[in-house]
Design a protein around this motif. Structure first.
Motif, PDB file in Angstrom:
ATOM      1  N   THR A  45       1.901  -5.537   2.673  1.00 28.17           N
ATOM      2  CA  THR A  45       3.240  -5.117   2.274  1.00 28.17           C
ATOM      3  C   THR A  45       3.289  -4.679   0.814  1.00 28.17           C
ATOM      4  O   THR A  45       4.020  -3.767   0.465  1.00 28.17           O
ATOM      5  CB  THR A  45       4.253  -6.260   2.469  1.00 28.17           C
ATOM      6  OG1 THR A  45       3.768  -7.419   1.805  1.00 28.17           O
ATOM      7  CG2 THR A  45       4.449  -6.567   3.933  1.00 28.17           C
ATOM      8  N   GLU A  46       2.538  -5.354  -0.017  1.00 25.26           N
ATOM      9  CA  GLU A  46       2.624  -5.029  -1.445  1.00 25.26           C
ATOM     10  C   GLU A  46       1.250  -4.963  -2.073  1.00 25.26           C
ATOM     11  O   GLU A  46       0.351  -5.715  -1.694  1.00 25.26           O
ATOM     12  CB  GLU A  46       3.438  -6.098  -2.173  1.00 25.26           C
ATOM     13  CG  GLU A  46       4.915  -5.999  -1.927  1.00 25.26           C
ATOM     14  CD  GLU A  46       5.614  -7.231  -2.448  1.00 25.26           C
ATOM     15  OE1 GLU A  46       5.659  -7.405  -3.661  1.00 25.26           O
ATOM     16  OE2 GLU A  46       6.059  -8.028  -1.617  1.00 25.26           O
ATOM     17  N   VAL A  55       0.431  -3.495 -15.642  1.00 25.06           N
ATOM     18  CA  VAL A  55       0.563  -2.906 -14.304  1.00 25.06           C
ATOM     19  C   VAL A  55       0.540  -1.384 -14.414  1.00 25.06           C
ATOM     20  O   VAL A  55       1.320  -0.794 -15.161  1.00 25.06           O
ATOM     21  CB  VAL A  55       1.873  -3.373 -13.639  1.00 25.06           C
ATOM     22  CG1 VAL A  55       2.088  -2.659 -12.317  1.00 25.06           C
ATOM     23  CG2 VAL A  55       1.847  -4.876 -13.413  1.00 25.06           C
ATOM     24  N   VAL A  56      -0.389  -0.758 -13.712  1.00 22.90           N
ATOM     25  CA  VAL A  56      -0.451   0.699 -13.724  1.00 22.90           C
ATOM     26  C   VAL A  56       0.051   1.310 -12.418  1.00 22.90           C
ATOM     27  O   VAL A  56       0.353   2.506 -12.377  1.00 22.90           O
ATOM     28  CB  VAL A  56      -1.864   1.227 -14.054  1.00 22.90           C
ATOM     29  CG1 VAL A  56      -2.193   1.000 -15.518  1.00 22.90           C
ATOM     30  CG2 VAL A  56      -2.917   0.586 -13.168  1.00 22.90           C
ATOM     31  N   LEU A  57       0.142   0.510 -11.373  1.00 25.40           N
ATOM     32  CA  LEU A  57       0.724   1.019 -10.135  1.00 25.40           C
ATOM     33  C   LEU A  57       1.134  -0.166  -9.272  1.00 25.40           C
ATOM     34  O   LEU A  57       0.398  -1.126  -9.145  1.00 25.40           O
ATOM     35  CB  LEU A  57      -0.279   1.870  -9.346  1.00 25.40           C
ATOM     36  CG  LEU A  57       0.328   2.547  -8.114  1.00 25.40           C
ATOM     37  CD1 LEU A  57       1.066   3.816  -8.497  1.00 25.40           C
ATOM     38  CD2 LEU A  57      -0.727   2.883  -7.075  1.00 25.40           C
ATOM     39  N   SER A  58       2.353  -0.076  -8.705  1.00 21.85           N
ATOM     40  CA  SER A  58       2.682  -1.039  -7.672  1.00 21.85           C
ATOM     41  C   SER A  58       3.121  -0.247  -6.454  1.00 21.85           C
ATOM     42  O   SER A  58       3.776   0.783  -6.581  1.00 21.85           O
ATOM     43  CB  SER A  58       3.748  -2.025  -8.134  1.00 21.85           C
ATOM     44  OG  SER A  58       4.841  -1.333  -8.655  1.00 21.85           O
ATOM     45  N   ALA A  59       2.727  -0.722  -5.304  1.00 22.34           N
ATOM     46  CA  ALA A  59       3.002   0.016  -4.070  1.00 22.34           C
ATOM     47  C   ALA A  59       3.540  -0.930  -3.017  1.00 22.34           C
ATOM     48  O   ALA A  59       3.248  -2.119  -3.033  1.00 22.34           O
ATOM     49  CB  ALA A  59       1.725   0.676  -3.568  1.00 22.34           C
ATOM     50  N   GLU A  60       4.364  -0.379  -2.132  1.00 21.03           N
ATOM     51  CA  GLU A  60       4.818  -1.114  -0.955  1.00 21.03           C
ATOM     52  C   GLU A  60       4.349  -0.341   0.262  1.00 21.03           C
ATOM     53  O   GLU A  60       4.550   0.872   0.331  1.00 21.03           O
ATOM     54  CB  GLU A  60       6.342  -1.234  -0.957  1.00 21.03           C
ATOM     55  CG  GLU A  60       6.859  -2.079  -2.096  1.00 21.03           C
ATOM     56  CD  GLU A  60       8.370  -2.260  -2.057  1.00 21.03           C
ATOM     57  OE1 GLU A  60       8.998  -1.778  -1.097  1.00 21.03           O
ATOM     58  OE2 GLU A  60       8.898  -2.889  -2.975  1.00 21.03           O
ATOM     59  N   PHE A  61       3.745  -1.032   1.191  1.00 21.57           N
ATOM     60  CA  PHE A  61       3.233  -0.390   2.393  1.00 21.57           C
ATOM     61  C   PHE A  61       4.057  -0.819   3.595  1.00 21.57           C
ATOM     62  O   PHE A  61       4.552  -1.935   3.652  1.00 21.57           O
ATOM     63  CB  PHE A  61       1.783  -0.800   2.652  1.00 21.57           C
ATOM     64  CG  PHE A  61       0.769  -0.135   1.756  1.00 21.57           C
ATOM     65  CD1 PHE A  61       1.149   0.845   0.867  1.00 21.57           C
ATOM     66  CD2 PHE A  61      -0.555  -0.506   1.806  1.00 21.57           C
ATOM     67  CE1 PHE A  61       0.221   1.466   0.045  1.00 21.57           C
ATOM     68  CE2 PHE A  61      -1.498   0.094   0.987  1.00 21.57           C
ATOM     69  CZ  PHE A  61      -1.115   1.086   0.102  1.00 21.57           C
ATOM     70  N   LEU A  71      -6.362   4.029  -1.049  1.00 21.60           N
ATOM     71  CA  LEU A  71      -5.385   4.403  -2.064  1.00 21.60           C
ATOM     72  C   LEU A  71      -6.125   4.976  -3.254  1.00 21.60           C
ATOM     73  O   LEU A  71      -7.133   4.420  -3.688  1.00 21.60           O
ATOM     74  CB  LEU A  71      -4.586   3.162  -2.483  1.00 21.60           C
ATOM     75  CG  LEU A  71      -3.620   3.335  -3.657  1.00 21.60           C
ATOM     76  CD1 LEU A  71      -2.470   4.233  -3.264  1.00 21.60           C
ATOM     77  CD2 LEU A  71      -3.098   1.985  -4.106  1.00 21.60           C
ATOM     78  N   ALA A  72      -5.644   6.092  -3.765  1.00 20.10           N
ATOM     79  CA  ALA A  72      -6.232   6.662  -4.974  1.00 20.10           C
ATOM     80  C   ALA A  72      -5.106   7.040  -5.907  1.00 20.10           C
ATOM     81  O   ALA A  72      -4.068   7.531  -5.470  1.00 20.10           O
ATOM     82  CB  ALA A  72      -7.069   7.887  -4.624  1.00 20.10           C
ATOM     83  N   PHE A  73      -5.291   6.780  -7.199  1.00 20.35           N
ATOM     84  CA  PHE A  73      -4.294   7.173  -8.191  1.00 20.35           C
ATOM     85  C   PHE A  73      -4.973   7.320  -9.542  1.00 20.35           C
ATOM     86  O   PHE A  73      -6.144   6.973  -9.711  1.00 20.35           O
ATOM     87  CB  PHE A  73      -3.144   6.152  -8.257  1.00 20.35           C
ATOM     88  CG  PHE A  73      -3.555   4.795  -8.775  1.00 20.35           C
ATOM     89  CD1 PHE A  73      -4.118   3.863  -7.932  1.00 20.35           C
ATOM     90  CD2 PHE A  73      -3.378   4.463 -10.114  1.00 20.35           C
ATOM     91  CE1 PHE A  73      -4.507   2.620  -8.407  1.00 20.35           C
ATOM     92  CE2 PHE A  73      -3.764   3.223 -10.605  1.00 20.35           C
ATOM     93  CZ  PHE A  73      -4.335   2.298  -9.742  1.00 20.35           C
ATOM     94  N   LYS A  74      -4.234   7.880 -10.491  1.00 22.26           N
ATOM     95  CA  LYS A  74      -4.793   8.126 -11.819  1.00 22.26           C
ATOM     96  C   LYS A  74      -3.834   7.619 -12.878  1.00 22.26           C
ATOM     97  O   LYS A  74      -2.620   7.678 -12.688  1.00 22.26           O
ATOM     98  CB  LYS A  74      -4.998   9.631 -12.039  1.00 22.26           C
ATOM     99  CG  LYS A  74      -6.012  10.251 -11.124  1.00 22.26           C
ATOM    100  CD  LYS A  74      -5.977  11.764 -11.240  1.00 22.26           C
ATOM    101  CE  LYS A  74      -6.928  12.379 -10.238  1.00 22.26           C
ATOM    102  NZ  LYS A  74      -6.608  13.787 -10.000  1.00 22.26           N
ATOM    103  N   PHE A  75      -4.374   7.118 -13.981  1.00 29.10           N
ATOM    104  CA  PHE A  75      -3.499   6.769 -15.099  1.00 29.10           C
ATOM    105  C   PHE A  75      -4.149   7.166 -16.416  1.00 29.10           C
ATOM    106  O   PHE A  75      -5.379   7.307 -16.505  1.00 29.10           O
ATOM    107  CB  PHE A  75      -3.129   5.281 -15.082  1.00 29.10           C
ATOM    108  CG  PHE A  75      -4.275   4.324 -15.307  1.00 29.10           C
ATOM    109  CD1 PHE A  75      -4.602   3.899 -16.592  1.00 29.10           C
ATOM    110  CD2 PHE A  75      -5.000   3.838 -14.236  1.00 29.10           C
ATOM    111  CE1 PHE A  75      -5.652   3.002 -16.796  1.00 29.10           C
ATOM    112  CE2 PHE A  75      -6.050   2.935 -14.439  1.00 29.10           C
ATOM    113  CZ  PHE A  75      -6.380   2.533 -15.724  1.00 29.10           C
ATOM    114  N   VAL A  89      -0.780  -8.311  -0.931  1.00 28.63           N
ATOM    115  CA  VAL A  89      -0.162  -9.397  -0.167  1.00 28.63           C
ATOM    116  C   VAL A  89       0.231  -8.808   1.182  1.00 28.63           C
ATOM    117  O   VAL A  89       0.730  -7.690   1.235  1.00 28.63           O
ATOM    118  CB  VAL A  89       1.111  -9.916  -0.873  1.00 28.63           C
ATOM    119  CG1 VAL A  89       1.763 -11.029  -0.070  1.00 28.63           C
ATOM    120  CG2 VAL A  89       0.790 -10.393  -2.281  1.00 28.63           C
TER     121      VAL A  89
END
Lengths: 103, 155
Positions: A45-46, A55-61, A71-75, A89
């Motif tokens: 879920t999270e 924190v550079v990314l938070s996601a909810e699934f 998951l891929a992302f850039k910062f 979690v």
């Protein structure tokens, strides 16, 4: 306990690209087993990604995310050797945290 | 054999295990769901999903790009990427119109993180994929149709 995540974090020209492959069944709660019983939903879920405790990314699934989610992302920022921590979690309250060093 | 008694024992046993786990603190549903936007993930229609994330009626934007295949052979694994070229993008959601639940995933993007995320989703059938983006308090949307030749739900 779930299997470890595979995390790759690479820093290039001041931007860090993070790729995460989680190991999780991501059961939707819509499928049935051979006996016709509904398989209970079980999905992440999270998810939180941290770079040196920031924190550079938070996601909810939702359950629509594929089995073994990717998951891929850039910062901006991030240097070689910095710590990258990813935590998820799921809906049963299980969680997993893995960390890697940025390369 | 007394079948009813067996069933009752089974049911009782199952509950007992769950209760024990909950008591031991291994299962904390209230914690797991503390921040998770259940309304949005339960939404069965596009409007309801948009309302649940507070988007209302987002404006179409050409600055939001969806990277997804035109035709997905396997609906169980459809790579979807969203790039937003709108400054100060703080939130990205991926929605799949024809899935049982619209919202697939949402991302909160703090300052310093690029609005460029990729993941993989399941698609039950050919559908429009929407990317909903929040930037500067306003919502924007883009869509792309993905044709699915083999469904990913149930199969």
């Amino acid at each position: 306990m779930a299997s470890p995540m595979r995390i790759r974090a690479a820093s290039k020209d001041g931007v860090t690209e993070v790729r995460v492959l989680m190991s999780h069944p991501m059961e939707t709660g819509q499928r049935k087993n051979a006996a016709g019983e509904v398989i209970p939903a079980h999905f992440i879920t999270e998810l939180t990604a941290k770079h040196n405790d920031k924190v550079v990314l938070s996601a909810e699934f939702g359950p629509s995310v594929s089995t073994n989610p990717y998951l891929a992302f850039k910062f901006n920022g991030g240097a070689k050797g910095d710590k990258m921590v990813v935590t998820w979690v799921d809906n049963k309250g299980e969680s997993r945290t893995d960390e890697v060093q940025i390369s | 054999m007394d079948n009813q008694r067996r069933d009752a024992l089974k049911a009782g046993g199952g509950l007992g295990v769950f209760g024990l786990l909950a008591a031991a603190g291994l299962i904390k549903p209230e914690m797991a769901f503390a921040a998770w936007n259940k309304d949005a993930f339960d939404a069965k229609t596009m409007d309801a999903a948009l309302a649940a994330i507070g988007a209302g009626k987002p404006a179409d934007s050409a600055d939001v790009q969806i990277t997804a295949p035109d035709i997905a052979e396997n609906g169980a694994v459809v790579p979807v990427g969203v790039v937003s070229n709108i400054a100060n993008t703080e939130y990205v959601a991926i929605m799949i119109e024809k899935n049982p639940a619209m919202l697939a995933a949402s991302f909160t993007i703090p300052a310093g993180t690029l609005a460029d995320v990729q993941t993989r989703v399941k698609m039950g059938q050919t559908s429009d994929v929407f990317a909903v983006v929040k930037a500067g308090g306003k919502f924007y949307v883009a869509k792309k149709e993905v044709k699915v030749t083999l469904g990913g739900c149930g199969g």
